[in-house]
Write an enzyme that holds these catalytic residues in place. Structure first.
Site, short mmCIF file in Angstrom:
data_model
loop_
_atom_site.label_atom_id
_atom_site.label_comp_id
_atom_site.label_asym_id
_atom_site.label_seq_id
_atom_site.Cartn_x
_atom_site.Cartn_y
_atom_site.Cartn_z
N SER A 57 0.84 -1.20 0.00
CA SER A 57 0.00 0.00 0.00
C SER A 57 0.88 1.25 0.00
CB SER A 57 -0.90 0.02 1.23
OG SER A 57 -1.67 -1.16 1.30
N1 SAH Z 1 -0.63 -4.11 3.75
C1 SAH Z 1 -0.10 -4.95 2.73
C2 SAH Z 1 -1.08 -5.01 1.59
C3 SAH Z 1 -0.84 -6.10 0.66
S1 SAH Z 1 -2.03 -6.23 -0.61
C4 SAH Z 1 1.19 -4.35 2.24
O1 SAH Z 1 1.32 -3.13 2.28
O2 SAH Z 1 2.06 -5.11 1.79
C5 SAH Z 1 -3.33 -7.09 0.18
C6 SAH Z 1 -3.01 -8.42 0.78
O3 SAH Z 1 -4.23 -9.01 1.21
C7 SAH Z 1 -2.37 -9.41 -0.18
O4 SAH Z 1 -1.18 -9.89 0.38
C8 SAH Z 1 -3.43 -10.50 -0.33
O5 SAH Z 1 -2.88 -11.80 -0.53
C9 SAH Z 1 -4.15 -10.39 0.98
N2 SAH Z 1 -5.52 -10.94 0.98
C10 SAH Z 1 -6.50 -10.76 0.07
N3 SAH Z 1 -7.61 -11.45 0.43
C11 SAH Z 1 -7.32 -12.05 1.61
C12 SAH Z 1 -8.02 -12.92 2.49
N4 SAH Z 1 -9.27 -13.32 2.25
N5 SAH Z 1 -7.40 -13.38 3.59
C13 SAH Z 1 -6.12 -13.01 3.88
N6 SAH Z 1 -5.39 -12.21 3.10
C14 SAH Z 1 -5.97 -11.73 1.97
#
Ligand code: SAH
Length: 220
Positions: A69
């Site tokens: 993000s």
């Molecule tokens: N805060 C993180 C955001 C990563 S993007 C960063 O800055 O790196 C969003 C993340 O949510 C991804 O890693 C994706 O795999 C995860 N995600 C999406 N749906 C999900 C779910 N149902 N359960 C757990 N993780 C999930």
């Protein structure tokens, strides 16, 4: 200290200070959040090829079709979560991703419970968070739709992927007085929401338009 933590050139403290100045101009006012984002190396959470861009105000790829993000969103969501109370005990994070948001949260609350559905991302995040000596974090490889019932209720819940509607089990795992910060809606039409659990029912505030990867179902 691990040499990659020290930061040189585009990953230096000066670069982080520029990021903080920009965040203040964008309306982030919580001084604890700003200070932590100045002091926490963001570049170590990214692949080396992208590390020099770590402090730009943009989301960047972290592999597996996911993105870290942008700094503004990390700051904004953290600030919204903290505004609910001076002290947060347990916080549930859905979507560990590369672990940067987790690192910021872990320095502000008692304990972070973080759930990720892509195992290699979780493993990498764990390594980086361990390098930063952040130990008040529990990790689960699983589907965030289920939350983490064993440790509920949570004072705060933060989701970093966007479902089409609020997952009902997450609502149930929020403590009374607790706050959830979550992007809701299909790609291109997402809105950041803050949900506060009242003694009876929930208060929902629509905050601002955002862009997140989708909140998926099941594990990968
Ligand atoms: N805060 C993180 C955001 C990563 S993007 C960063 O800055 O790196 C969003 C993340 O949510 C991804 O890693 C994706 O795999 C995860 N995600 C999406 N749906 C999900 C779910 N149902 N359960 C757990 N993780 C999930």
């Amino acid at each position: 200290m691990n040499p990659s933590l020290q930061g040189i050139g585009m990953t230096s403290l000066r670069t982080r200070e520029r990021m903080i100045k920009r965040l203040s101009e964008q309306g982030i006012s919580n001084q604890n959040v700003l200070k932590l984002m100045r002091d926490t190396p963001r570049h170590i959470f990214m692949d080396e090829a992208l590390a020099s861009r770590a402090y730009e105000d943009t989301a960047l790829p972290i592999g597996y079709n996911q993105t870290i993000s942008q700094p503004y969103i990390v700051a904004k969501m953290t600030e919204l979560l903290l505004r609910s109370s001076e002290h947060l005990g347990k916080v549930l994070e859905i979507g560990t991703g590369c672990g940067y948001q987790t690192a910021i949260l872990a320095q502000l609350v008692d304990h972070v419970f973080t759930v990720e559905r892509i195992l290699p991302l979780q493993k990498k995040a764990k390594t980086h968070l361990w390098d930063l000596k952040l130990k008040n974090i529990s990790y689960q490889y699983g589907d965030g739709n289920l939350g983490w019932p064993d440790y509920a209720p949570f004072d705060g819940i933060l989701a970093t992927a966007a479902p089409s509607e609020i997952p009902p089990l997450l609502l149930l795992q929020l403590a009374i007085g607790g706050v959830m910060v979550i992007p809701i809606g299909p790609s291109g039409q997402q809105i950041l929401q803050r949900i506060t659990r009242k003694t009876s029912g929930y208060d929902i505030e629509n905050l601002e338009a955002v862009t997140f990867v989708p909140f998926l179902t099941g594990k990968e």
